[in-house]
Scaffold this active site. Structure first.
Site, PDB file in Angstrom:
ATOM      1  N   HIS A 114       0.822  -1.205   0.000  1.00 22.87           N
ATOM      2  CA  HIS A 114       0.000   0.000   0.000  1.00 22.87           C
ATOM      3  C   HIS A 114       0.860   1.261   0.000  1.00 22.87           C
ATOM      4  O   HIS A 114       1.891   1.328   0.663  1.00 22.87           O
ATOM      5  CB  HIS A 114      -0.877   0.051   1.247  1.00 22.87           C
ATOM      6  N   ARG A 181      21.088  -7.865   5.018  1.00 24.82           N
ATOM      7  CA  ARG A 181      22.403  -7.319   4.654  1.00 24.82           C
ATOM      8  C   ARG A 181      23.323  -8.464   4.272  1.00 24.82           C
ATOM      9  O   ARG A 181      23.155  -9.588   4.741  1.00 24.82           O
ATOM     10  CB  ARG A 181      23.013  -6.590   5.851  1.00 24.82           C
TER      11      ARG A 181
END
Lengths: 193, 193, 193
Positions: A114, A181
């Site tokens: 959204h 990461r």
């Protein structure tokens, strides 16, 4: 919470979709519900045959039980793609999986979420914000990992269990955590990394 | 993505398994599919009786709905073990749960994952990498937590909701996060911790 | 693991509940099992009509497939609340959702967990520790996020995918991670934040 009429009301949907797609999606969902619960190798065999007309696949496709694929006509799979138990692929934008991609159980690929930035309008009324997901060859995405809209994952990458992938992943990188990461590399670490 | 034959193809499976185990597993999966959806206490009662011949348990075993146990014959449970809704236990290696272990909804115990270190071979062809999971007595594993292969969790430990447990957890430690780290202790902090 | 009787035993439940609630809950679970698997918009429509007598809702309520609501009589929804696929709402304490709340797929709201602090008694015997969950208007909770007992989320907030919300979230804040921390705001950053 506020005053409102009594009895069930019509639900106001976010995001416009064309009528044809709505009907096609509904039929697909029931088809998926009919076949999706079948356990074991028998279930996988049934689905690999019966999903064939609906999902573009360059070769054998292996779909475990209780998966959920929204808009399978926007999903494109390479050869020997394996989709684990309970995976959810929301293909409101294009989703491309390369050859030999392994999705462990409970992986979530979301190509659309959204828009929420405008504080003065309801999130529901701000429409979707999405982008295509592109996953290269020989990628393993670990259990319960989530891949967000617009992400590109390079060939040979590994996504650790439970990661939330919010940005692109380079080829042969091993990523972990939320946000994911780089924690290691397959083979030698590339220059400049 | 590449050129490939047309029509569904046979899927090349990773990891070799003996033929007898494959058949036994298939039958178990269908048995689990038949009983696993039953909701409420009635479902729990039915499963605690019907799973009895298949899961080694020292006492009452409580299995909620929609769980998935791979190779239950390698799972060994103590007394009063409770397995929450939607838990997945992949017991390709031995998994031992002590007495009074509580698995909250959506817990994932994975005793085997993929080897991926060799960058020159497909992950699918590098075979599994796993190790037994050992969980002590009176351990509570919170909702959606994941326990990875080879992990040993000491008695009295608490694993917080959503943790990813990648290393051993000492007795009476409270761990949280990804990777899960000690954030507190039940009772006094042990010397040297 | 210890010596114990042979054959299935009665499972000792944690947390006392009144007999009437146990029966009501059992019936609700089977009702939910009967309707919960129905896919697509047809399933949503059926549930929005059939769940009406059981869940207090100020307006249209949209419940996707495979959700699980414990003690729906302690759940209170505003208008236009949307509950995504596979969400689990454990309403052993009161859970309040405001108007236009969007729960993405796989969201978990837990209003009650276990007390564990006493190291000398089994966790199972220490009873529950819970608190009401209160979510304001126009809140979007992203996929797979978890909201823990006693948390209050202000109106207009956004909870990112995969977050674990352990503390209150201010209005219009955007939170992410485990534990969830404020990473952005909808509109201007409030004074003193």
């Amino acid at each position: 919470m506020s005053s409102a009429g009594r009895g069930p009301q019509v639900f106001r949907r976010s995001g416009g979709r064309r009528g044809g797609e709505v009907v096609g999606e509904e039929l697909w969902f029931w088809f998926e519900g009919l076949l999706g619960w079948m356990p074991g190798r028998v279930g996988r065999l049934v689905r690999s045959v019966c999903y064939w007309p609906f999902i573009r696949s360059a070769g054998a496709l292996d779909v475990a039980e209780h998966t959920h694929i929204r808009m399978p006509w926007r999903l494109s799979c390479g050869r020997q793609v394996s989709i684990g138990r309970g995976c959810q692929l929301t293909c409101t934008e294009t989703v491309v999986l390369g050859d030999d991609v392994l999705l462990a159980p409970g992986v979530l690929l979301v190509s659309s979420s959204h828009e929420w930035r405008d504080p003065d309008r309801h999130i529901r009324d701000q429409g979707p914000r999405g982008g295509p997901i592109n996953i290269g060859d020989d990628v393993w995405i670990g259990a319960r990992a989530v891949v967000l809209p617009g992400v590109r994952i390079g060939s040979g990458a590994v996504v650790a269990t439970g990661s939330v992938v919010r940005a692109d992943v380079p080829s042969r990188a091993v990523v972990a955590g939320d946000p994911a990461r780089v924690v290691s590399w397959r083979g030698e670490r590339p220059d400049g990394a």
